[in-house]
Motif scaffolding. Sequence first.
Motif, PDB file in Angstrom:
ATOM      1  N   ALA A 425     -14.245  -2.609  -0.852  1.00 53.38           N
ATOM      2  CA  ALA A 425     -13.794  -3.912  -1.337  1.00 53.38           C
ATOM      3  C   ALA A 425     -13.383  -4.756  -0.138  1.00 53.38           C
ATOM      4  CB  ALA A 425     -12.613  -3.759  -2.298  1.00 53.38           C
ATOM      5  N   ARG A 426     -13.603  -6.042  -0.218  1.00 51.74           N
ATOM      6  CA  ARG A 426     -13.261  -6.918   0.905  1.00 51.74           C
ATOM      7  C   ARG A 426     -11.772  -7.188   0.958  1.00 51.74           C
ATOM      8  NH1 ARG A 426     -16.773 -12.189   1.232  1.00 51.74           N
ATOM      9  NH2 ARG A 426     -15.515 -12.300   3.137  1.00 51.74           N
ATOM     10  N   ARG A 427     -11.129  -7.323  -0.213  1.00 50.98           N
ATOM     11  CA  ARG A 427      -9.722  -7.674  -0.255  1.00 50.98           C
ATOM     12  C   ARG A 427      -8.992  -6.774  -1.238  1.00 50.98           C
ATOM     13  NH1 ARG A 427      -9.276 -13.324  -2.504  1.00 50.98           N
ATOM     14  NH2 ARG A 427     -10.606 -12.300  -4.060  1.00 50.98           N
ATOM     15  N   LEU A 428      -7.700  -6.652  -1.052  1.00 44.48           N
ATOM     16  CA  LEU A 428      -6.861  -5.898  -1.965  1.00 44.48           C
ATOM     17  C   LEU A 428      -6.986  -6.430  -3.385  1.00 44.48           C
ATOM     18  CD1 LEU A 428      -4.622  -3.650  -1.925  1.00 44.48           C
ATOM     19  CD2 LEU A 428      -2.970  -5.507  -1.725  1.00 44.48           C
ATOM     20  N   GLU A 429      -7.078  -7.742  -3.501  1.00 43.05           N
ATOM     21  CA  GLU A 429      -7.134  -8.381  -4.820  1.00 43.05           C
ATOM     22  C   GLU A 429      -8.424  -8.068  -5.578  1.00 43.05           C
ATOM     23  OE1 GLU A 429      -4.153 -10.164  -2.328  1.00 43.05           O
ATOM     24  OE2 GLU A 429      -6.304  -9.835  -2.003  1.00 43.05           O
ATOM     25  N   ASP A 430      -9.423  -7.513  -4.892  1.00 45.10           N
ATOM     26  CA  ASP A 430     -10.692  -7.186  -5.554  1.00 45.10           C
ATOM     27  C   ASP A 430     -10.655  -5.839  -6.274  1.00 45.10           C
ATOM     28  OD1 ASP A 430     -11.797  -9.535  -4.579  1.00 45.10           O
ATOM     29  OD2 ASP A 430     -12.560  -8.567  -2.754  1.00 45.10           O
ATOM     30  N   ILE A 431      -9.584  -5.068  -6.095  1.00 46.43           N
ATOM     31  CA  ILE A 431      -9.507  -3.722  -6.678  1.00 46.43           C
ATOM     32  C   ILE A 431      -8.915  -3.807  -8.085  1.00 46.43           C
ATOM     33  CG2 ILE A 431      -8.612  -1.385  -6.399  1.00 46.43           C
ATOM     34  CD1 ILE A 431      -8.257  -2.018  -3.401  1.00 46.43           C
ATOM     35  N   PRO A 432      -9.622  -3.364  -9.125  1.00 51.52           N
ATOM     36  CA  PRO A 432      -9.075  -3.411 -10.490  1.00 51.52           C
ATOM     37  C   PRO A 432      -7.863  -2.503 -10.647  1.00 51.52           C
ATOM     38  CG  PRO A 432     -11.456  -3.030 -10.501  1.00 51.52           C
ATOM     39  CD  PRO A 432     -10.994  -2.848  -9.100  1.00 51.52           C
ATOM     40  N   ARG A 433      -7.012  -2.830 -11.575  1.00 50.12           N
ATOM     41  CA  ARG A 433      -5.855  -1.973 -11.853  1.00 50.12           C
ATOM     42  C   ARG A 433      -6.334  -0.601 -12.352  1.00 50.12           C
ATOM     43  NH1 ARG A 433      -0.941  -5.673 -14.205  1.00 50.12           N
ATOM     44  NH2 ARG A 433      -1.264  -7.452 -12.806  1.00 50.12           N
ATOM     45  N   GLY A 434      -5.640   0.432 -11.899  1.00 54.62           N
ATOM     46  CA  GLY A 434      -6.013   1.791 -12.267  1.00 54.62           C
ATOM     47  C   GLY A 434      -7.166   2.344 -11.470  1.00 54.62           C
ATOM     48  N   VAL A 452      -1.539   0.754 -12.748  1.00 58.86           N
ATOM     49  CA  VAL A 452      -1.766  -0.074 -13.934  1.00 58.86           C
ATOM     50  C   VAL A 452      -0.822  -1.269 -13.983  1.00 58.86           C
ATOM     51  CG1 VAL A 452      -2.759   1.787 -15.307  1.00 58.86           C
ATOM     52  CG2 VAL A 452      -0.271   1.448 -15.297  1.00 58.86           C
ATOM     53  N   ALA A 453       0.291  -1.206 -13.224  1.00 60.16           N
ATOM     54  CA  ALA A 453       1.215  -2.344 -13.160  1.00 60.16           C
ATOM     55  C   ALA A 453       0.803  -3.348 -12.098  1.00 60.16           C
ATOM     56  CB  ALA A 453       2.633  -1.845 -12.888  1.00 60.16           C
ATOM     57  N   GLY A 454      -0.252  -3.010 -11.337  1.00 63.28           N
ATOM     58  CA  GLY A 454      -0.713  -3.908 -10.286  1.00 63.28           C
ATOM     59  C   GLY A 454      -0.105  -3.654  -8.934  1.00 63.28           C
ATOM     60  N   LEU A 455       0.655  -2.560  -8.780  1.00 63.89           N
ATOM     61  CA  LEU A 455       1.292  -2.252  -7.498  1.00 63.89           C
ATOM     62  C   LEU A 455       0.340  -1.445  -6.629  1.00 63.89           C
ATOM     63  CD1 LEU A 455       4.012  -2.466  -5.935  1.00 63.89           C
ATOM     64  CD2 LEU A 455       4.533  -0.164  -6.810  1.00 63.89           C
ATOM     65  N   TRP A 472     -13.106   7.140  -3.154  1.00 64.46           N
ATOM     66  CA  TRP A 472     -12.428   7.087  -4.448  1.00 64.46           C
ATOM     67  C   TRP A 472     -13.288   7.733  -5.522  1.00 64.46           C
ATOM     68  CZ3 TRP A 472      -7.986   6.825  -6.636  1.00 64.46           C
ATOM     69  CH2 TRP A 472      -7.858   6.456  -7.982  1.00 64.46           C
ATOM     70  N   ASN A 473     -12.674   8.623  -6.310  1.00 65.57           N
ATOM     71  CA  ASN A 473     -13.325   9.292  -7.431  1.00 65.57           C
ATOM     72  C   ASN A 473     -12.767   8.680  -8.705  1.00 65.57           C
ATOM     73  OD1 ASN A 473     -13.983  11.037  -9.551  1.00 65.57           O
ATOM     74  ND2 ASN A 473     -13.822  12.883  -8.307  1.00 65.57           N
ATOM     75  N   SER A 474     -13.517   7.785  -9.324  1.00 61.23           N
ATOM     76  CA  SER A 474     -13.022   7.057 -10.492  1.00 61.23           C
ATOM     77  C   SER A 474     -12.839   7.973 -11.697  1.00 61.23           C
ATOM     78  CB  SER A 474     -14.001   5.924 -10.839  1.00 61.23           C
ATOM     79  OG  SER A 474     -13.533   5.174 -11.940  1.00 61.23           O
ATOM     80  N   ALA A 475     -13.680   9.001 -11.812  1.00 56.51           N
ATOM     81  CA  ALA A 475     -13.588   9.902 -12.965  1.00 56.51           C
ATOM     82  C   ALA A 475     -12.297  10.704 -12.940  1.00 56.51           C
ATOM     83  CB  ALA A 475     -14.788  10.843 -12.987  1.00 56.51           C
ATOM     84  N   GLU A 476     -11.888  11.172 -11.759  1.00 57.28           N
ATOM     85  CA  GLU A 476     -10.725  12.034 -11.629  1.00 57.28           C
ATOM     86  C   GLU A 476      -9.502  11.290 -11.094  1.00 57.28           C
ATOM     87  OE1 GLU A 476     -10.615  15.196 -12.525  1.00 57.28           O
ATOM     88  OE2 GLU A 476     -12.742  15.427 -12.999  1.00 57.28           O
ATOM     89  N   LYS A 477      -9.669   9.991 -10.753  1.00 55.75           N
ATOM     90  CA  LYS A 477      -8.587   9.200 -10.155  1.00 55.75           C
ATOM     91  C   LYS A 477      -8.014   9.921  -8.939  1.00 55.75           C
ATOM     92  CE  LYS A 477      -9.099   6.276 -13.506  1.00 55.75           C
ATOM     93  NZ  LYS A 477      -9.913   5.066 -13.303  1.00 55.75           N
ATOM     94  N   SER A 478      -8.914  10.266  -8.041  1.00 55.75           N
ATOM     95  CA  SER A 478      -8.520  11.025  -6.848  1.00 55.75           C
ATOM     96  C   SER A 478      -9.245  10.489  -5.623  1.00 55.75           C
ATOM     97  CB  SER A 478      -8.838  12.513  -7.028  1.00 55.75           C
ATOM     98  OG  SER A 478     -10.243  12.724  -7.145  1.00 55.75           O
ATOM     99  N   TRP A 479      -8.729  10.859  -4.449  1.00 50.71           N
ATOM    100  CA  TRP A 479      -9.385  10.585  -3.179  1.00 50.71           C
ATOM    101  C   TRP A 479     -10.052  11.869  -2.716  1.00 50.71           C
ATOM    102  CZ3 TRP A 479      -9.683   5.653  -2.088  1.00 50.71           C
ATOM    103  CH2 TRP A 479      -8.671   4.779  -2.514  1.00 50.71           C
ATOM    104  N   ASP A 480     -11.376  11.844  -2.504  1.00 53.83           N
ATOM    105  CA  ASP A 480     -12.148  13.034  -2.162  1.00 53.83           C
ATOM    106  C   ASP A 480     -12.775  12.870  -0.785  1.00 53.83           C
ATOM    107  OD1 ASP A 480     -11.499  13.576  -4.766  1.00 53.83           O
ATOM    108  OD2 ASP A 480     -13.555  13.563  -5.524  1.00 53.83           O
ATOM    109  N   CYS A 481     -12.684  13.909   0.046  1.00 54.26           N
ATOM    110  CA  CYS A 481     -13.304  13.857   1.371  1.00 54.26           C
ATOM    111  C   CYS A 481     -14.744  14.362   1.285  1.00 54.26           C
ATOM    112  CB  CYS A 481     -12.523  14.686   2.378  1.00 54.26           C
ATOM    113  SG  CYS A 481     -13.275  14.644   4.031  1.00 54.26           S
ATOM    114  N   PRO A 482     -15.729  13.556   1.679  1.00 51.73           N
ATOM    115  CA  PRO A 482     -17.134  13.951   1.576  1.00 51.73           C
ATOM    116  C   PRO A 482     -17.564  14.941   2.645  1.00 51.73           C
ATOM    117  CG  PRO A 482     -16.999  11.807   2.609  1.00 51.73           C
ATOM    118  CD  PRO A 482     -15.594  12.171   2.210  1.00 51.73           C
ATOM    119  N   CYS A 483     -16.692  15.257   3.594  1.00 55.77           N
ATOM    120  CA  CYS A 483     -17.083  16.169   4.679  1.00 55.77           C
ATOM    121  C   CYS A 483     -16.895  17.630   4.291  1.00 55.77           C
ATOM    122  CB  CYS A 483     -16.292  15.844   5.946  1.00 55.77           C
ATOM    123  SG  CYS A 483     -16.658  14.203   6.605  1.00 55.77           S
TER     124      CYS A 483
END
Length: 517
Positions: A425-434, A452-455, A472-483
């Motif tokens: 994403a180019r900006r923080l504001e481009d990231i959807p809540r959740g 979900v509160a926008g923080l 970002w792993n949207s299905a699991e709401k996790s950060w995954d390392c591809p290495c």
Amino acid sequence: MSAHRTPFQTALGSLSVGTKNRLERDQVADVCVIGAGMAGLLTALELSERGHSVIVLEREDVGAGATRATTAHLTTMLDTRYYALANMHGVEATRLVATSHMRGIAHLERIANSYGIECDFRRVSGFLCANDDAQAEQLSRELKAATDAGISCELVRRDPFGMDRGPALHVPHQAQFDPLAFLAGVRRALEAEEVQLFAPVTVEAFDPVSASDQIGVLTSDGHRIRANYVVVATNTPINDIVAMHSKQSAYRSYAIAAAIPELVPALAWDLEDPYHYVRTAIDDASGRPVLIVGGEDHRVGQDAESERRWQHLEDWLRSRFLHAGALVGRWSGQVIETSDGLGFIGKNPGQERVFIATGFSGNGMSYSGLAAELIADSISGAKNPIIELYDPARKPSSLEAIGRFVRENLNIAGQYTDWLGPSDARRLEDIPRGEGAVIRRGLARVAVYVDVAGLPHEFSASCPHLGGVVAWNSAEKSWDCPCHGSRFDCYGKVLAGPAVSDLDPAPHSRRKPAKTG
């Protein structure tokens, strides 16, 4: 329907260890086992039965890692075909492979019977299914290779599920069980054996104990376990930085469960790529039969739309099992694949008193029973020809295994180019809540989760293991390392190794709510 509930989920409550098991002082034991999943607890029980004092350390709760996500197929038909194993290791070694997994399943059956564990352990038939002429040819090759390896099997016209259109390879005397009910019984057996289990405990380092042959296991709260031997049973080793992780790769595997009218006591697998596997079980929540479908594997952190994997499984299910009802659960797990198709069980290279159990692919349950025996044999000094087969110090020796090794490591090397690529994403504001995304801030990469509160919650996007850029792993709401497969929750807390620490906070984090729609 809970997105991450499995049919065995209610058994998980009986496994929770709670705060009363916190490590509050230094300890001494013959063996320290790190990891309280299937491999760790079975190894602890086997060692205790042989007279060793054992301490088990677990970062979360019993069974909270890879064991919770298993679909629990107990089979000698491995993820790597026997004709491929014979090409890579030879016919004699392949016979040992088949024998070893027979032993692994028998070990689980013995434990269930010896300790009276009610886990619905039953012997069933397995079916490897073909869907076209090319796959039927693969079955013919596998029939010969599996028979040469000592496995009783035969070609039949169809599998009992009617899963695919072609013939199937029928393999009798396979098995299935409820893995969490089994693990709950193993934990009770360990309590009777007076094995100490401490959780939550985070292991940070190992060091030799001066003037002795012991090893010190250092924890994040400053305590030390002194042991003659350490067993690392954490799915992927947390004690090794590079050597073992260059020989194996982490994959996510997905599963769903749907209501069905009746149980079919069988296991089945197809030959698609990515492949699928099915079994039936009783749903703990409703007490009704369910069909469990798994597959759709992909490299960790290398699928931008992992949510689609569950939909692909359901589409596959609906096209073949017209009688299946509503979904009752869906989940995913992590499997570790090796370049030569065999797991690693034994002494960690360069660490004489540290043992590892890893690289189990989709056969973690039989491997866990096998690992318990092999590691106990090694510590006891017993001679066992199977020990050498799974030696973690081995290197790929066949052209096929070397090719797999090179391809996987080229894949890993390619992931480091993410430091140079565009942002999510180019900006923080481009990231959807959740949701989360990696953004660029000057020369730094920042992993940002917007709640979900926008923080926004900001972290360094660098994996603390070897510096890969997390995805970002949207299905699991996790950060995954591809290495190398490390995973972190949306707030940066480590979920799976080889990383042992959380994501670092991002410098100059912006803590005001993001302006998202």
